[in-house]
Design a protein around this motif. Structure first.
Motif, PDB file in Angstrom:
ATOM      1  N   GLU A 176       5.715   5.485  -2.417  1.00 30.09           N
ATOM      2  CA  GLU A 176       5.625   4.603  -1.253  1.00 30.09           C
ATOM      3  C   GLU A 176       5.167   3.211  -1.667  1.00 30.09           C
ATOM      4  O   GLU A 176       5.685   2.200  -1.188  1.00 30.09           O
ATOM      5  N   ALA A 177       4.190   3.134  -2.566  1.00 27.22           N
ATOM      6  CA  ALA A 177       3.706   1.831  -3.016  1.00 27.22           C
ATOM      7  C   ALA A 177       4.766   1.070  -3.805  1.00 27.22           C
ATOM      8  O   ALA A 177       4.717  -0.163  -3.884  1.00 27.22           O
ATOM      9  N   MET A 178       5.732   1.778  -4.356  1.00 29.60           N
ATOM     10  CA  MET A 178       6.807   1.144  -5.131  1.00 29.60           C
ATOM     11  C   MET A 178       8.039   0.874  -4.283  1.00 29.60           C
ATOM     12  O   MET A 178       9.055   0.389  -4.795  1.00 29.60           O
ATOM     13  N   MET A 196       0.322  -2.646   8.834  1.00 24.93           N
ATOM     14  CA  MET A 196       1.066  -3.387   7.814  1.00 24.93           C
ATOM     15  C   MET A 196       0.696  -2.848   6.432  1.00 24.93           C
ATOM     16  O   MET A 196      -0.458  -2.893   6.024  1.00 24.93           O
ATOM     17  N   ARG A 197       1.699  -2.340   5.743  1.00 27.88           N
ATOM     18  CA  ARG A 197       1.453  -1.834   4.393  1.00 27.88           C
ATOM     19  C   ARG A 197       2.313  -2.539   3.347  1.00 27.88           C
ATOM     20  O   ARG A 197       2.222  -2.222   2.162  1.00 27.88           O
ATOM     21  N   ARG A 223      -3.776   5.159  -1.015  1.00 28.73           N
ATOM     22  CA  ARG A 223      -4.473   5.449  -2.268  1.00 28.73           C
ATOM     23  C   ARG A 223      -4.056   4.478  -3.354  1.00 28.73           C
ATOM     24  O   ARG A 223      -4.838   4.153  -4.235  1.00 28.73           O
ATOM     25  N   PHE A 224      -2.808   4.029  -3.266  1.00 26.53           N
ATOM     26  CA  PHE A 224      -2.236   3.167  -4.300  1.00 26.53           C
ATOM     27  C   PHE A 224      -1.948   1.783  -3.721  1.00 26.53           C
ATOM     28  O   PHE A 224      -1.642   1.645  -2.535  1.00 26.53           O
ATOM     29  N   PHE A 268       0.840  -1.186   0.000  1.00 27.58           N
ATOM     30  CA  PHE A 268       0.000   0.000   0.000  1.00 27.58           C
ATOM     31  C   PHE A 268       0.883   1.247   0.000  1.00 27.58           C
ATOM     32  O   PHE A 268       1.985   1.243   0.555  1.00 27.58           O
ATOM     33  N   GLY A 269       0.363   2.319  -0.561  1.00 26.51           N
ATOM     34  CA  GLY A 269       1.101   3.573  -0.544  1.00 26.51           C
ATOM     35  C   GLY A 269       0.176   4.771  -0.531  1.00 26.51           C
ATOM     36  O   GLY A 269      -0.838   4.795  -1.231  1.00 26.51           O
TER      37      GLY A 269
END
Length: 579
Positions: free
Chosen positions: A125-127, A142-143, A163-164, A119-120
């Motif tokens: 952040e998501a990458m 936990m993301r 969001r991502f 998650f990001g």
């Protein structure tokens, strides 16, 4: 209900009674939130654009129903090898709190398949990976984790702010057939009773964004952040509660969180270990009573309140605050001990004056007089703000220095430079007290508006206008030569990707615009008497609503050709309106 939220919520979920089997189970607890399932709005990135390891990815943008079937069509196929682990990054359109749902189809291999979910709050952040370089963490929620998904079934997992979402196939030499990837949006299904609109769409969007930021943090308790800081921070609650009062009216999450903080903090302890946060608890209760007029609830605080006020007064000497515990206003001011002292001195004055008000209401005349006396004495000592906009704002609001002087000498210096998302609210309040409504509105447009320009759909834990000079928005992969506004900046506890991009303490402009542009202030507890004094500045018109226990007040202001303002106010029966 706000049009902003209607973009997300297309249906309402009715509360259901517990099944009979649970009726006598005292351990069963109902959740006050509902769920909405969101389809991705776009594919941001794929590891393979040639179609070798990711096939028919556009099917993930089709509206889903959360049900596997035997039709075997309209799915995305991800194919791994010993060397290739395909991944895809999806955008759900705006920040939410919740998790993710994956619906799979029927490949020939029936074994569960491992996938990695990231998650990001931003694309970067998501990458990211969990490391010490960019600051990505699994703190509080936990993301970044790996789970197994079933063959021809549904998996729901996750509990964070994002969001991502990036999905990677982890197992080698496997085929994953993804029929749906939907975000699970968890929220309180409550109406937006308060509203604000004007001829300036930027201000309208800022008002709505602040309201939505707090709404996301109104989970089982009132948090400060939905990714990190999923805790009840009492000081951070103050701007959030002002927003709740202006937007949602009375809501259980406020009392539930205030009582939680009280119950886990026996005196002489400080809430969250921070002396100022125990003072904010008093100030929140004063504001809450003014807005809601709930005397029964206020009386439940009486014993703790009186003892806390005694504790605070014991931490004074020679008219100066001598507070122990963590001495803290906000993070950007934390390296300015002189400024912190000045700010705490002002907070003591404000708190004891509020305590005197509350003790008068609670039939504690002796304590009320004592608080009043100590507050008056403490005003005689006026420390130097030492250039701190935070301290200068509090001192102006406490009546220790003229607001005009605090604004001209400190707060207005450099415009919106050295603002912070938390104490920016008190800087705006001090500017209003100084009559600088134009300057405050300019800072709202410039400072909070710049977050929107960077792709924000919620307001951030902290922000500096300097970050934007060479930065890519949070909605895109960061190109070479550009700064990552999420991964390259931040400080203290919010360095780089650990930085929360949805923090309730940043919602100040929402209640400020309601109070000063729409012009609503509560005069008599419970909103029985309100005052409406608009300050339109450069606006041609502004309109909105304000919730009170007796109903919703409707207001519209229009600037006339001669510069005067024509106001139309529709108040429920029993509410007196002063102008």
């Amino acid at each position: 209900m706000s049009g902003l939220l209607l973009l997300l919520i297309v249906g309402r979920v009715c509360a259901q009674s517990l099944p009979p089997i649970f009726e006598k189970n005292t351990l069963a607890q109902k959740d006050s939130r509902v769920r909405q399932y969101l389809t991705p709005t776009r594919i941001v990135w794929m590891s393979d654009k040639a179609g070798g390891s990711i096939v028919d990815a556009q099917n993930l943008l089709r509206p889903g129903i959360g049900q596997a079937d035997l039709v075997h069509r309209d799915f995305c196929k991800m194919i791994s090898t010993a060397d290739v682990q395909p991944g895809i990054l999806l955008d759900f359109g705006r920040e939410i709190q919740g998790g993710i749902q994956l619906v799979t189809d029927q490949p020939s291999d029936q074994r569960p398949i491992r996938v990695r979910i990231r998650f990001g709050e931003s694309v970067s952040e998501a990458m990211s990976d969990i490391d010490t370089v960019q600051g990505a963490t699994n703190d509080h929620a936990m993301r970044d984790f790996t789970v197994q998904v079933p063959w021809l079934g549904v998996m729901q997992v996750g509990n964070s702010g994002f969001r991502f979402a990036r999905v990677d196939l982890v197992d080698p030499n496997r085929e994953l057939q993804l029929k749906e990837v939907r975000a699970i949006f968890e929220y309180r299904d409550i109406p937006y009773l308060g509203s604000f609109k004007s001829n300036d769409e930027r201000l309208n969007t800022i008002w709505n964004t602040g309201a939505y930021t707090v709404h996301l943090n109104m989970q089982e308790f009132l948090w400060d952040g939905i990714k990190r800081d999923r805790l009840v921070w009492v000081g951070d609650m103050h701007p959030e509660v002002t927003t709740i009062n202006a937007v949602f009216g009375k809501n259980e999450v406020v009392a539930k969180s205030l009582d939680h903080a009280r119950d886990i903090t026996p005196l002489p302890g400080w809430m969250n270990g921070i002396s100022a946060y125990s003072m904010w608890w008093v100030l929140i209760h004063r504001d809450l009573y003014k807005n809601q007029g709930d005397l029964e609830y206020l009386r439940k605080q009486q014993k703790y309140l009186v003892a806390l006020l005694d504790l605070l007064m014991s931490k004074t000497s020679d008219n100066k605050e001598k507070l122990d515990g963590t001495r803290f206003l906000d993070w950007p001011s934390s390296e300015n001990p002189k400024g912190i002292h000045a700010g705490l001195q002002a907070m003591m004055v404000m708190t004891l004056e509020a305590g005197s008000e509350l003790c008068t209401i609670l039939d504690e005349p002796g304590q009320a007089a004592k608080c009043r006396q100590v507050a008056t004495q403490m005003k005689m000592y006026v420390p130097d703000a030492n250039g701190s906009k935070q301290a200068a704002a509090l001192m102006a609001l406490a009546g220790m220095i003229p607001a005009e002087k605090a604004n001209a000498d400190v707060i207005a210096q450099g415009g919106c430079e050295r603002f912070s998302t938390f104490y920016g609210y008190y800087m705006l309040q001090a500017k209003a007290k100084a009559g600088d409504y134009a300057g405050a509105m300019d800072c709202i447009r410039t400072y909070w508006g710049a977050m929107l320009d960077m792709g924000a759909t919620t307001f951030w834990e902290d922000f500096d206008l300097a970050w934007t000079k060479n930065a890519a928005p949070i909605t895109e992969l960061v190109p070479d030569g550009k700064d990552d506004i999420h991964g390259d900046f931040g400080a203290y506890c919010y360095k780089k990707l650990r930085h929360s991009l949805c923090h309730g303490w940043a919602s100040g402009p929402t209640s400020w615009l309601t109070e000063h542009v729409l012009g609503v202030s509560v005069v008599e507890p419970g909103g029985k008497t309100i005052r409406v004094q608009p300050h339109l500045g450069d606006l041609q018109w502004a309109e909105g609503t304000y919730p009170t226990p007796a109903g919703i007040v409707k207001i519209r202001h229009e600037k006339q050709a001669n510069g005067s303002v024509k106001s139309t106010i529709d108040a429920p029966k029993g509410i007196k309106v002063l102008r």
